[in-house]
Design an enzyme around this catalytic site. Structure first.
Site, PDB file in Angstrom:
ATOM      1  N   LEU A  34      -6.909  -1.057  -3.209  1.00  0.00           N
ATOM      2  CA  LEU A  34      -5.975  -1.537  -4.236  1.00  0.00           C
ATOM      3  C   LEU A  34      -5.892  -3.051  -4.247  1.00  0.00           C
ATOM      4  O   LEU A  34      -5.630  -3.659  -3.215  1.00  0.00           O
ATOM      5  CB  LEU A  34      -4.568  -0.977  -3.957  1.00  0.00           C
ATOM      6  CG  LEU A  34      -4.460   0.524  -3.716  1.00  0.00           C
ATOM      7  CD1 LEU A  34      -3.027   0.894  -3.360  1.00  0.00           C
ATOM      8  CD2 LEU A  34      -4.913   1.294  -4.959  1.00  0.00           C
ATOM      9  N   GLU A  58      -7.586   2.511   1.327  1.00  0.00           N
ATOM     10  CA  GLU A  58      -7.172   2.129  -0.022  1.00  0.00           C
ATOM     11  C   GLU A  58      -8.049   0.987  -0.503  1.00  0.00           C
ATOM     12  O   GLU A  58      -8.530   0.199   0.291  1.00  0.00           O
ATOM     13  CB  GLU A  58      -5.689   1.730  -0.040  1.00  0.00           C
ATOM     14  CG  GLU A  58      -5.283   0.659   0.979  1.00  0.00           C
ATOM     15  CD  GLU A  58      -5.574  -0.755   0.562  1.00  0.00           C
ATOM     16  OE1 GLU A  58      -5.763  -0.984  -0.639  1.00  0.00           O
ATOM     17  OE2 GLU A  58      -5.610  -1.636   1.432  1.00  0.00           O
ATOM     18  N   VAL A  60       0.829  -1.205   0.000  1.00  0.00           N
ATOM     19  CA  VAL A  60       0.000   0.000   0.000  1.00  0.00           C
ATOM     20  C   VAL A  60       0.863   1.254   0.000  1.00  0.00           C
ATOM     21  O   VAL A  60       0.642   2.177  -0.799  1.00  0.00           O
ATOM     22  CB  VAL A  60      -0.948  -0.018   1.232  1.00  0.00           C
ATOM     23  CG1 VAL A  60      -1.705   1.296   1.348  1.00  0.00           C
ATOM     24  CG2 VAL A  60      -1.895  -1.197   1.144  1.00  0.00           C
ATOM     25  N   GLY A  88     -14.258 -19.957  -7.449  1.00  0.00           N
ATOM     26  CA  GLY A  88     -12.850 -20.339  -7.295  1.00  0.00           C
ATOM     27  C   GLY A  88     -12.664 -21.255  -6.104  1.00  0.00           C
ATOM     28  O   GLY A  88     -13.639 -21.727  -5.502  1.00  0.00           O
ATOM     29  N   LYS A 131      -3.916 -15.569  -5.642  1.00  0.00           N
ATOM     30  CA  LYS A 131      -4.557 -15.249  -6.924  1.00  0.00           C
ATOM     31  C   LYS A 131      -3.436 -14.998  -7.928  1.00  0.00           C
ATOM     32  O   LYS A 131      -2.260 -14.975  -7.532  1.00  0.00           O
ATOM     33  CB  LYS A 131      -5.463 -14.018  -6.798  1.00  0.00           C
ATOM     34  CG  LYS A 131      -4.712 -12.741  -6.459  1.00  0.00           C
ATOM     35  CD  LYS A 131      -5.602 -11.532  -6.554  1.00  0.00           C
ATOM     36  CE  LYS A 131      -4.793 -10.260  -6.442  1.00  0.00           C
ATOM     37  NZ  LYS A 131      -5.594  -9.066  -6.575  1.00  0.00           N
ATOM     38  N   GLU A 146      -3.863  -6.340  -5.235  1.00  0.00           N
ATOM     39  CA  GLU A 146      -2.511  -6.743  -5.619  1.00  0.00           C
ATOM     40  C   GLU A 146      -2.553  -7.198  -7.077  1.00  0.00           C
ATOM     41  O   GLU A 146      -3.496  -7.859  -7.499  1.00  0.00           O
ATOM     42  CB  GLU A 146      -2.017  -7.890  -4.734  1.00  0.00           C
ATOM     43  CG  GLU A 146      -1.688  -7.427  -3.336  1.00  0.00           C
ATOM     44  CD  GLU A 146      -1.202  -8.570  -2.452  1.00  0.00           C
ATOM     45  OE1 GLU A 146      -0.723  -9.583  -2.981  1.00  0.00           O
ATOM     46  OE2 GLU A 146      -1.323  -8.426  -1.229  1.00  0.00           O
ATOM     47  N   THR A 166      -1.370  -3.844   9.678  1.00  0.00           N
ATOM     48  CA  THR A 166      -2.333  -4.014  10.779  1.00  0.00           C
ATOM     49  C   THR A 166      -2.712  -5.499  10.825  1.00  0.00           C
ATOM     50  O   THR A 166      -3.844  -5.868  10.536  1.00  0.00           O
ATOM     51  CB  THR A 166      -3.594  -3.147  10.579  1.00  0.00           C
ATOM     52  OG1 THR A 166      -4.143  -3.434   9.282  1.00  0.00           O
ATOM     53  CG2 THR A 166      -3.308  -1.679  10.687  1.00  0.00           C
ATOM     54  N   CYS A 208      -5.983  -9.283   2.749  1.00  0.00           N
ATOM     55  CA  CYS A 208      -7.063  -8.386   3.191  1.00  0.00           C
ATOM     56  C   CYS A 208      -8.372  -9.082   3.540  1.00  0.00           C
ATOM     57  O   CYS A 208      -8.860  -8.928   4.665  1.00  0.00           O
ATOM     58  CB  CYS A 208      -7.322  -7.336   2.127  1.00  0.00           C
ATOM     59  SG  CYS A 208      -5.932  -6.227   1.917  1.00  0.00           S
TER      60      CYS A 208
END
Ligand code: UDX
Length: 451
Positions: free
Chosen positions: A156, A154, A13, A260, A328, A158, A88, A267
């Site tokens: 975002l 955020e 991040v 999947g 992933k 990966e 975190t 996260c």
């Protein structure tokens, strides 16, 4: 208008945000306590795997807009905004997020602040954290310094982080102080003004919760489609068509409806657990999030059964080629990957695992134990009884399936990402193709004889 920014933490991040803020024209200094990381960044290296990042770092470093240091004081002294982007992780004794790195960073930042500075949380933090950060900052700033806080979560992914940063669906800013709000608006003005990206202004609590709610919703969406895939298998329906059929309803949306082998990463698992811990603390029953998490844990174990079934009832002595180890595709991250549940269980049952991952995650053998890691897909497929597609690496689609099938002892494919169609796999010479949420298919005997 250029804003002077410091970013504390150069993980996924922090580094992506720092590089992209510089790309937007701001003056950025990234800080990390780990000197070897800073040395690497200063000499043009990138400590993480993220497509497109290296080029942005190189370009902005060369332009003098992006620098790296180990000194918080040096970076913070001259800044308008300091972003906290430290880890975190889940606490070792509960599902709550461990905020010790955030609070330690806040204290160190506050001691170095001069003038008015906004301290912004980019890290995913539970509701109420920013209030505590403000208290810590106020208790530690010097006489002439002034501080305000903002929460700026955020979103975002990966492997797609640069695009997610530069072309976001929205920007969320939680700030209870008008000046902080204005600084944040200036920072994002290249996106909000030039590219019309909506910026949602909220209280700090709302911004904090929005991040958890987004991840919990997406996790639940995937758990839901995975459940539908199980149902498809039971009734003979096809999940790819169900996903399309519901996803084209704009109220539902097509994205994150791919079935999947269970969601993982840094996260979704951590944030759903932390959300549940917050809910429990506040006596709120979040049954849907709880169910999404439990269903996902069950799903990872269900994949063991699927492999056993695809091997004809037992894996003992079977050679299994596995494509993809990361949680992933397009990342080298193995955190909470299904491979960590599936592969040790198969090895324990006597399977010989030959795994290939394009990112060649160096910790794979250490994390999984008894597996062979292969350098090429061909090496993994050689003599295998089953090919399992575990991760959705786009590069897999470029492989020569014909060659892979020809190398296998028994050309069966178990596609846990539905990356291929049965037609494609059977035409390439696979004799059996099993995807998720659809009936398994076999190569017609006549076709095999004719060739
Ligand atoms: C996620 C969020 O998407 C991002 O906004 C947040 O800020 C960080 O966490 P990331 O962990 O990088 O990003 O991965 P993501 O692309 O969201 O995938 C998470 C997991 O869900 C992966 O295991 C992925 O394979 C799985 N997934 C995703 C599915 O199984 N099906 C899908 O349709 C989408």
């Amino acid at each position: 208008m250029t804003v002077r920014i410091a970013i504390i933490g150069t993980g996924y991040v922090g580094l992506v945000s720092g590089a992209c803020f510089a790309e937007l024209g701001h003056d950025v200094v990234c800080v990390d306590k780990v000197a070897s990381k800073i040395d690497m960044l200063n000499s043009g290296g990138i400590p993480i795997y993220e497509p497109g990042l290296e080029e942005i770092v190189r370009r902005n470093s060369a332009a003098g807009r992006l620098r790296f240091t180990t000194s918080v004081t040096e970076a913070v002294q001259r800044c308008d905004a300091v972003f906290i982007a430290v880890g975190t992780p889940t606490k070792s004794d509960s599902d709550h997020a461990d905020l010790s790195y955030v609070y330690a960073a806040a204290e160190e930042i506050a001691k170095s602040i001069t003038g008015f500075t906004v301290v912004v949380s980019k890290s995913t933090v539970p509701v109420g954290t920013n209030r505590r950060v403000l208290e810590i900052c106020r208790a530690n700033i010097g006489e002439n310094a002034q501080v305000a806080v903002a929460s700026n979560p955020e979103f975002l992914r990966e492997g797609a982080a640069i695009n997610d940063f530069m072309c976001p669906d929205r920007i969320v800013v939680g700030a209870d102080d008008q000046r902080a709000q204005e600084v944040m608006e200036r920072i994002y003005s290249p996106l909000t003004i030039s590219r019309n990206v909506p910026l949602i202004s909220t209280s700090t609590e709302t911004a904090e919760l929005t991040k958890y709610a987004a991840n919990a919703f997406l996790a639940a969406k995937i758990s839901f489609i995975n459940e539908m895939a199980d149902l498809c298998e039971a009734v003979g329906a096809n999940i790819n068509d169900v996903s399309l059929g519901i996803g084209l309803d704009s109220r539902i949306g097509r994205r994150f409806l791919n079935t999947g082998p269970g969601w993982g990463g840094s996260c979704f698992p951590k944030d759903t657990r932390a959300l549940l811990a917050t809910a429990e603390q506040n006596n709120v029953n979040c049954k849907i999030v709880q169910a999404a998490l439990e269903a996902n844990e069950d799903r990872k174990r269900l994949m063991i059964e699927k492999v056993i079934h695809a091997c004809g009832g037992a894996v003992n002595g079977k050679r299994i080629a596995v494509f993809g180890l990361t949680f992933k595709g397009q990342t080298d991250d193995m955190r909470e990957s299904t491979s960590l549940v599936l592969l040790p269980a198969l090895a324990q049952l006597g399977a010989q695992i030959c795994a290939f991952d394009p990112s060649d995650p160096h910790e794979a053998s250490e994390l999984i134990g008894n597996i062979n890691t292969c350098k090429t897909p061909e090496q993994a497929a050689e003599g295998a009884d089953l090919l399992v597609i575990l991760t959705d690496w786009m590069i897999f689609k470029t492989y020569d399936l014909k060659q892979l099938a020809a190398q296998m002892r028994r050309a069966h494919m178990l596609d846990l990402r539905n990356m291929y169609s049965s037609t494609e796999a059977l035409a390439a010479g696979f004799t059996n193709y099993t995807g998720l949420g659809m009936p398994p298919t076999k190569r017609p005997a006549l076709l095999a004889v004719a060739e």
